[in-house]
Write a protein that holds these residues in place. Sequence first.
Motif, PDB file in Angstrom:
ATOM      1  N   LEU A  67       0.782  -1.234   0.000  1.00  0.00           N
ATOM      2  CA  LEU A  67       0.000   0.000   0.000  1.00  0.00           C
ATOM      3  C   LEU A  67       0.816   1.288   0.000  1.00  0.00           C
ATOM      4  O   LEU A  67       0.248   2.373  -0.005  1.00  0.00           O
ATOM      5  CB  LEU A  67      -0.956   0.013   1.201  1.00  0.00           C
ATOM      6  CG  LEU A  67      -1.981  -1.114   1.245  1.00  0.00           C
ATOM      7  CD1 LEU A  67      -2.864  -0.970   2.466  1.00  0.00           C
ATOM      8  CD2 LEU A  67      -2.830  -1.161  -0.007  1.00  0.00           C
ATOM      9  N   HIS A  68       2.148   1.202  -0.020  1.00  0.00           N
ATOM     10  CA  HIS A  68       2.956   2.415   0.127  1.00  0.00           C
ATOM     11  C   HIS A  68       2.760   3.430  -0.996  1.00  0.00           C
ATOM     12  O   HIS A  68       2.878   4.628  -0.780  1.00  0.00           O
ATOM     13  CB  HIS A  68       4.449   2.060   0.269  1.00  0.00           C
ATOM     14  CG  HIS A  68       5.130   1.779  -1.025  1.00  0.00           C
ATOM     15  ND1 HIS A  68       5.002   0.580  -1.689  1.00  0.00           N
ATOM     16  CD2 HIS A  68       5.934   2.554  -1.794  1.00  0.00           C
ATOM     17  CE1 HIS A  68       5.700   0.621  -2.803  1.00  0.00           C
ATOM     18  NE2 HIS A  68       6.274   1.799  -2.888  1.00  0.00           N
ATOM     19  N   ALA A  69       2.450   3.002  -2.204  1.00  0.00           N
ATOM     20  CA  ALA A  69       2.346   3.919  -3.340  1.00  0.00           C
ATOM     21  C   ALA A  69       0.912   4.371  -3.621  1.00  0.00           C
ATOM     22  O   ALA A  69       0.668   5.057  -4.605  1.00  0.00           O
ATOM     23  CB  ALA A  69       2.930   3.257  -4.581  1.00  0.00           C
ATOM     24  N   GLU A  70      -0.014   4.007  -2.774  1.00  0.00           N
ATOM     25  CA  GLU A  70      -1.422   4.352  -2.999  1.00  0.00           C
ATOM     26  C   GLU A  70      -1.714   5.795  -2.580  1.00  0.00           C
ATOM     27  O   GLU A  70      -1.033   6.355  -1.733  1.00  0.00           O
ATOM     28  CB  GLU A  70      -2.331   3.397  -2.213  1.00  0.00           C
ATOM     29  CG  GLU A  70      -2.241   1.949  -2.656  1.00  0.00           C
ATOM     30  CD  GLU A  70      -2.876   1.687  -4.017  1.00  0.00           C
ATOM     31  OE1 GLU A  70      -3.554   2.574  -4.567  1.00  0.00           O
ATOM     32  OE2 GLU A  70      -2.698   0.569  -4.533  1.00  0.00           O
ATOM     33  N   ASP A  71      -2.764   6.362  -3.177  1.00  0.00           N
ATOM     34  CA  ASP A  71      -3.167   7.734  -2.868  1.00  0.00           C
ATOM     35  C   ASP A  71      -4.061   7.838  -1.632  1.00  0.00           C
ATOM     36  O   ASP A  71      -4.211   8.907  -1.068  1.00  0.00           O
ATOM     37  CB  ASP A  71      -3.903   8.356  -4.057  1.00  0.00           C
ATOM     38  CG  ASP A  71      -2.960   8.645  -5.212  1.00  0.00           C
ATOM     39  OD1 ASP A  71      -1.761   8.849  -4.959  1.00  0.00           O
ATOM     40  OD2 ASP A  71      -3.431   8.669  -6.363  1.00  0.00           O
ATOM     41  N   PHE A  72      -4.660   6.727  -1.227  1.00  0.00           N
ATOM     42  CA  PHE A  72      -5.542   6.765  -0.066  1.00  0.00           C
ATOM     43  C   PHE A  72      -4.737   6.563   1.221  1.00  0.00           C
ATOM     44  O   PHE A  72      -3.625   6.061   1.207  1.00  0.00           O
ATOM     45  CB  PHE A  72      -6.654   5.708  -0.178  1.00  0.00           C
ATOM     46  CG  PHE A  72      -6.152   4.316  -0.451  1.00  0.00           C
ATOM     47  CD1 PHE A  72      -5.681   3.513   0.582  1.00  0.00           C
ATOM     48  CD2 PHE A  72      -6.166   3.805  -1.734  1.00  0.00           C
ATOM     49  CE1 PHE A  72      -5.215   2.237   0.342  1.00  0.00           C
ATOM     50  CE2 PHE A  72      -5.700   2.517  -1.984  1.00  0.00           C
ATOM     51  CZ  PHE A  72      -5.230   1.736  -0.950  1.00  0.00           C
ATOM     52  N   ALA A  73      -5.329   6.976   2.325  1.00  0.00           N
ATOM     53  CA  ALA A  73      -4.663   6.859   3.631  1.00  0.00           C
ATOM     54  C   ALA A  73      -4.667   5.406   4.098  1.00  0.00           C
ATOM     55  O   ALA A  73      -5.626   4.670   3.866  1.00  0.00           O
ATOM     56  CB  ALA A  73      -5.377   7.737   4.650  1.00  0.00           C
ATOM     57  N   SER A  74      -3.591   5.021   4.746  1.00  0.00           N
ATOM     58  CA  SER A  74      -3.518   3.670   5.312  1.00  0.00           C
ATOM     59  C   SER A  74      -2.685   3.710   6.587  1.00  0.00           C
ATOM     60  O   SER A  74      -1.818   4.565   6.743  1.00  0.00           O
ATOM     61  CB  SER A  74      -2.916   2.687   4.309  1.00  0.00           C
ATOM     62  OG  SER A  74      -1.587   3.032   3.993  1.00  0.00           O
ATOM     63  N   GLU A  75      -2.997   2.783   7.473  1.00  0.00           N
ATOM     64  CA  GLU A  75      -2.240   2.697   8.725  1.00  0.00           C
ATOM     65  C   GLU A  75      -2.178   1.250   9.190  1.00  0.00           C
ATOM     66  O   GLU A  75      -3.068   0.454   8.912  1.00  0.00           O
ATOM     67  CB  GLU A  75      -2.852   3.576   9.816  1.00  0.00           C
ATOM     68  CG  GLU A  75      -4.195   3.094  10.312  1.00  0.00           C
ATOM     69  CD  GLU A  75      -4.755   3.942  11.429  1.00  0.00           C
ATOM     70  OE1 GLU A  75      -4.336   3.750  12.596  1.00  0.00           O
ATOM     71  OE2 GLU A  75      -5.625   4.778  11.133  1.00  0.00           O
ATOM     72  N   TRP A  76      -1.120   0.928   9.902  1.00  0.00           N
ATOM     73  CA  TRP A  76      -0.890  -0.410  10.442  1.00  0.00           C
ATOM     74  C   TRP A  76      -1.221  -0.408  11.927  1.00  0.00           C
ATOM     75  O   TRP A  76      -0.836   0.510  12.646  1.00  0.00           O
ATOM     76  CB  TRP A  76       0.567  -0.815  10.238  1.00  0.00           C
ATOM     77  CG  TRP A  76       0.930  -2.088  10.924  1.00  0.00           C
ATOM     78  CD1 TRP A  76       1.660  -2.215  12.061  1.00  0.00           C
ATOM     79  CD2 TRP A  76       0.578  -3.410  10.527  1.00  0.00           C
ATOM     80  NE1 TRP A  76       1.788  -3.543  12.397  1.00  0.00           N
ATOM     81  CE2 TRP A  76       1.127  -4.303  11.464  1.00  0.00           C
ATOM     82  CE3 TRP A  76      -0.152  -3.937   9.471  1.00  0.00           C
ATOM     83  CZ2 TRP A  76       0.975  -5.677  11.379  1.00  0.00           C
ATOM     84  CZ3 TRP A  76      -0.307  -5.303   9.377  1.00  0.00           C
ATOM     85  CH2 TRP A  76       0.256  -6.163  10.329  1.00  0.00           C
TER      86      TRP A  76
END
Length: 156
Positions: free
Chosen positions: A80-89
């Motif tokens: 998911l590092h290159a995606e435009d949406f927010a993400s968190e672990w």
Amino acid sequence: MSIKTILTCLTDTQTAEAVLRASALLARQHNAHVIGLHTIEALVVYPGIAMHVPDSVFAAYGQSQKEQSAELKTLFETYLHAEDFASEWRLVKSQSETASERIVESAQCADLVVMPAVDSDTQNNAHARLLEAVIRDAGRPVLVVPKDFKADTLGQ
């Protein structure tokens, strides 16, 4: 239904890619926030059984849980590092509760839960019980993804 937060439950490395793929497809469509969740379950020894469990067993179990968590976090960040949406672990430890209770707790703040399907080859009863409990108790829709999911679209 508007999907703004997707709780992606990562239970093992064999199913992680399929679950991440499905979550990413939905997050792109809805510009949603993806939460990658791995729950570490405590090693439970039932007091009704009279047996000695050496400290080395607890240490080995804890170490294997840490290694699996690190692998899943790496997969999550890589995918998911290159995606435009927010993400968190998120790494959650279930001490006195079961993993399903901790997942249900986290699901209360999500619009959708994405989980891997039970692998019919292994007959993993623990995962089947986990999946059933989350579906029954989360109060949120749960998308169950087969481990061989490789589609480029979802929800059309």
